[in-house]
Enzyme design. Sequence first.
Site, PDB file in Angstrom:
ATOM      1  N   ARG A 167       5.114 -31.498  15.006  1.00 32.67           N
ATOM      2  CA  ARG A 167       4.737 -31.278  13.603  1.00 32.67           C
ATOM      3  C   ARG A 167       4.505 -32.618  12.893  1.00 32.67           C
ATOM      4  O   ARG A 167       4.278 -33.638  13.547  1.00 32.67           O
ATOM      5  CB  ARG A 167       5.825 -30.425  12.936  1.00 32.67           C
ATOM      6  CG  ARG A 167       5.993 -29.060  13.628  1.00 32.67           C
ATOM      7  CD  ARG A 167       7.034 -28.201  12.965  1.00 32.67           C
ATOM      8  NE  ARG A 167       6.638 -27.836  11.610  1.00 32.67           N
ATOM      9  CZ  ARG A 167       7.464 -27.276  10.722  1.00 32.67           C
ATOM     10  NH1 ARG A 167       8.722 -27.016  11.068  1.00 32.67           N
ATOM     11  NH2 ARG A 167       7.032 -26.967   9.519  1.00 32.67           N
ATOM     12  N   ALA A 214      15.586 -29.496   6.123  1.00 29.67           N
ATOM     13  CA  ALA A 214      14.917 -30.750   5.746  1.00 29.67           C
ATOM     14  C   ALA A 214      15.906 -31.898   5.527  1.00 29.67           C
ATOM     15  O   ALA A 214      15.498 -33.071   5.558  1.00 29.67           O
ATOM     16  CB  ALA A 214      14.059 -30.531   4.505  1.00 29.67           C
ATOM     17  N   ASN A 221      21.792 -26.719  12.003  1.00 31.54           N
ATOM     18  CA  ASN A 221      20.374 -26.871  11.671  1.00 31.54           C
ATOM     19  C   ASN A 221      20.344 -27.338  10.215  1.00 31.54           C
ATOM     20  O   ASN A 221      20.472 -26.523   9.303  1.00 31.54           O
ATOM     21  CB  ASN A 221      19.613 -25.556  11.826  1.00 31.54           C
ATOM     22  CG  ASN A 221      18.130 -25.733  11.529  1.00 31.54           C
ATOM     23  OD1 ASN A 221      17.716 -26.754  10.968  1.00 31.54           O
ATOM     24  ND2 ASN A 221      17.335 -24.753  11.901  1.00 31.54           N
ATOM     25  N   PRO A 279      18.955 -26.028   3.877  1.00 31.46           N
ATOM     26  CA  PRO A 279      18.113 -25.447   2.850  1.00 31.46           C
ATOM     27  C   PRO A 279      16.932 -24.650   3.383  1.00 31.46           C
ATOM     28  O   PRO A 279      16.291 -25.038   4.361  1.00 31.46           O
ATOM     29  CB  PRO A 279      17.617 -26.660   2.055  1.00 31.46           C
ATOM     30  CG  PRO A 279      17.901 -27.839   2.901  1.00 31.46           C
ATOM     31  CD  PRO A 279      19.061 -27.479   3.768  1.00 31.46           C
ATOM     32  N   ASN A 280      16.693 -23.540   2.693  1.00 32.75           N
ATOM     33  CA  ASN A 280      15.557 -22.627   2.915  1.00 32.75           C
ATOM     34  C   ASN A 280      15.703 -21.746   4.153  1.00 32.75           C
ATOM     35  O   ASN A 280      14.873 -20.859   4.364  1.00 32.75           O
ATOM     36  CB  ASN A 280      14.222 -23.402   2.961  1.00 32.75           C
ATOM     37  CG  ASN A 280      13.931 -24.082   1.648  1.00 32.75           C
ATOM     38  OD1 ASN A 280      13.992 -23.440   0.594  1.00 32.75           O
ATOM     39  ND2 ASN A 280      13.681 -25.372   1.657  1.00 32.75           N
ATOM     40  N   GLU A 322      22.620 -30.343  17.422  1.00 25.70           N
ATOM     41  CA  GLU A 322      21.611 -30.183  16.367  1.00 25.70           C
ATOM     42  C   GLU A 322      20.568 -29.169  16.842  1.00 25.70           C
ATOM     43  O   GLU A 322      20.131 -29.241  17.995  1.00 25.70           O
ATOM     44  CB  GLU A 322      20.970 -31.559  16.137  1.00 25.70           C
ATOM     45  CG  GLU A 322      19.843 -31.590  15.142  1.00 25.70           C
ATOM     46  CD  GLU A 322      19.250 -33.024  15.032  1.00 25.70           C
ATOM     47  OE1 GLU A 322      19.853 -34.001  15.564  1.00 25.70           O
ATOM     48  OE2 GLU A 322      18.169 -33.144  14.432  1.00 25.70           O
ATOM     49  N   HIS A 336      16.858 -27.162  15.922  1.00 26.36           N
ATOM     50  CA  HIS A 336      15.656 -26.900  15.123  1.00 26.36           C
ATOM     51  C   HIS A 336      14.900 -25.757  15.773  1.00 26.36           C
ATOM     52  O   HIS A 336      14.656 -25.798  16.987  1.00 26.36           O
ATOM     53  CB  HIS A 336      14.762 -28.138  15.032  1.00 26.36           C
ATOM     54  CG  HIS A 336      15.475 -29.267  14.366  1.00 26.36           C
ATOM     55  ND1 HIS A 336      15.762 -29.250  13.033  1.00 26.36           N
ATOM     56  CD2 HIS A 336      16.040 -30.379  14.874  1.00 26.36           C
ATOM     57  CE1 HIS A 336      16.452 -30.335  12.735  1.00 26.36           C
ATOM     58  NE2 HIS A 336      16.643 -31.034  13.838  1.00 26.36           N
ATOM     59  N   ARG A 386       9.193 -15.422   5.633  1.00 27.52           N
ATOM     60  CA  ARG A 386       7.958 -16.186   5.399  1.00 27.52           C
ATOM     61  C   ARG A 386       7.691 -17.060   6.636  1.00 27.52           C
ATOM     62  O   ARG A 386       8.582 -17.308   7.421  1.00 27.52           O
ATOM     63  CB  ARG A 386       8.118 -17.098   4.185  1.00 27.52           C
ATOM     64  CG  ARG A 386       8.377 -16.344   2.899  1.00 27.52           C
ATOM     65  CD  ARG A 386       7.867 -17.108   1.719  1.00 27.52           C
ATOM     66  NE  ARG A 386       6.515 -17.618   1.995  1.00 27.52           N
ATOM     67  CZ  ARG A 386       5.813 -18.359   1.142  1.00 27.52           C
ATOM     68  NH1 ARG A 386       6.328 -18.697  -0.005  1.00 27.52           N
ATOM     69  NH2 ARG A 386       4.609 -18.781   1.441  1.00 27.52           N
ATOM     70  N   TYR A 429       8.517 -20.031  12.290  1.00 24.19           N
ATOM     71  CA  TYR A 429       9.963 -19.800  12.461  1.00 24.19           C
ATOM     72  C   TYR A 429      10.328 -18.446  13.078  1.00 24.19           C
ATOM     73  O   TYR A 429      11.501 -18.167  13.272  1.00 24.19           O
ATOM     74  CB  TYR A 429      10.663 -19.966  11.104  1.00 24.19           C
ATOM     75  CG  TYR A 429      10.499 -21.362  10.536  1.00 24.19           C
ATOM     76  CD1 TYR A 429      11.048 -22.472  11.171  1.00 24.19           C
ATOM     77  CD2 TYR A 429       9.762 -21.580   9.367  1.00 24.19           C
ATOM     78  CE1 TYR A 429      10.876 -23.751  10.670  1.00 24.19           C
ATOM     79  CE2 TYR A 429       9.585 -22.856   8.853  1.00 24.19           C
ATOM     80  CZ  TYR A 429      10.149 -23.938   9.506  1.00 24.19           C
ATOM     81  OH  TYR A 429       9.989 -25.208   9.007  1.00 24.19           O
TER      82      TYR A 429
HETATM   83  O1  CA2 Z   1      12.616 -26.179  12.772  1.00 24.21           O
HETATM   84  C1  CA2 Z   1      13.638 -26.159  12.077  1.00 24.21           C
HETATM   85  O2  CA2 Z   1      14.591 -25.424  12.307  1.00 24.21           O
HETATM   86  C2  CA2 Z   1      13.713 -27.034  10.827  1.00 24.21           C
HETATM   87  O3  CA2 Z   1      15.031 -27.574  10.759  1.00 24.21           O
HETATM   88  C3  CA2 Z   1      13.451 -26.116   9.648  1.00 24.21           C
HETATM   89  C4  CA2 Z   1      13.364 -26.849   8.314  1.00 24.21           C
HETATM   90  C5  CA2 Z   1      12.406 -28.028   8.405  1.00 24.21           C
HETATM   91  O4  CA2 Z   1      12.425 -28.757   7.191  1.00 24.21           O
HETATM   92  C6  CA2 Z   1      12.760 -28.953   9.551  1.00 24.21           C
HETATM   93  O5  CA2 Z   1      11.816 -30.006   9.593  1.00 24.21           O
HETATM   94  C7  CA2 Z   1      12.738 -28.189  10.867  1.00 24.21           C
HETATM   95  C8  CA2 Z   1      12.852 -25.919   7.221  1.00 24.21           C
HETATM   96  C9  CA2 Z   1      13.609 -24.660   7.068  1.00 24.21           C
HETATM   97  C10 CA2 Z   1      12.795 -23.746   6.228  1.00 24.21           C
HETATM   98  O6  CA2 Z   1      12.965 -22.462   6.725  1.00 24.21           O
HETATM   99  C11 CA2 Z   1      12.076 -21.511   6.347  1.00 24.21           C
HETATM  100  C12 CA2 Z   1      12.120 -20.362   7.068  1.00 24.21           C
HETATM  101  C13 CA2 Z   1      11.233 -19.356   6.764  1.00 24.21           C
HETATM  102  C14 CA2 Z   1      10.330 -19.502   5.723  1.00 24.21           C
HETATM  103  C15 CA2 Z   1      10.310 -20.672   4.998  1.00 24.21           C
HETATM  104  C16 CA2 Z   1      11.205 -21.688   5.320  1.00 24.21           C
END
Ligand code: CA2
Length: 148
Positions: A108, A78, A75, A11-12, A99, A101, A19, A24
Amino acid sequence: MSRLVYVLNGPNLNLLGKRQPEIYGRETLADVEADCLKAAAALGLQLRFHQSNREYELIDWIHEARETAGGIVINPGAFTHTSIAILDALNAFDGVVIEVHISNVHKREEFRHKSYVSLRADGVMAGFGTQGYTLALQRVARLLDQKT
Ligand code: CA2
């Protein structure tokens, strides 16, 4: 073992590059897919690249991979920190699981330090930015080479 690898994004991650670049980076998910396709070709891997905001779709792709693939790079976003269902699906997959990230989750919030997926993963990349995906593919290729 099959040299097909599923690269799954939770997700996301469709918002990548749009963003929070400070966390990221600036690459979009389409850029990551292009990088992965290039790396896979060089490593002699075939690739299926997917993203979903829905847990069941990720689980369905893991089930599909059971039938066809030698590796999964995931990946889970969340869902990493919450999903026993994704862990159960990965536990039913016999190939290599890495896996990924993008951020260093250990630097974090505390809730990001726990990963259900790590209980199954053969390796974990965290904090290597989007480069983590192609590094993970290198590792999958190496482990598949060792199995032949
Ligand atoms: O660091 C990572 O790749 C995460 O898997 C990303 C997840 C986060 O919940 C994990 O704790 C770590 C969140 C992905 C959200 O991706 C976005 C990318 C750009 C803007 C907003 C969100």
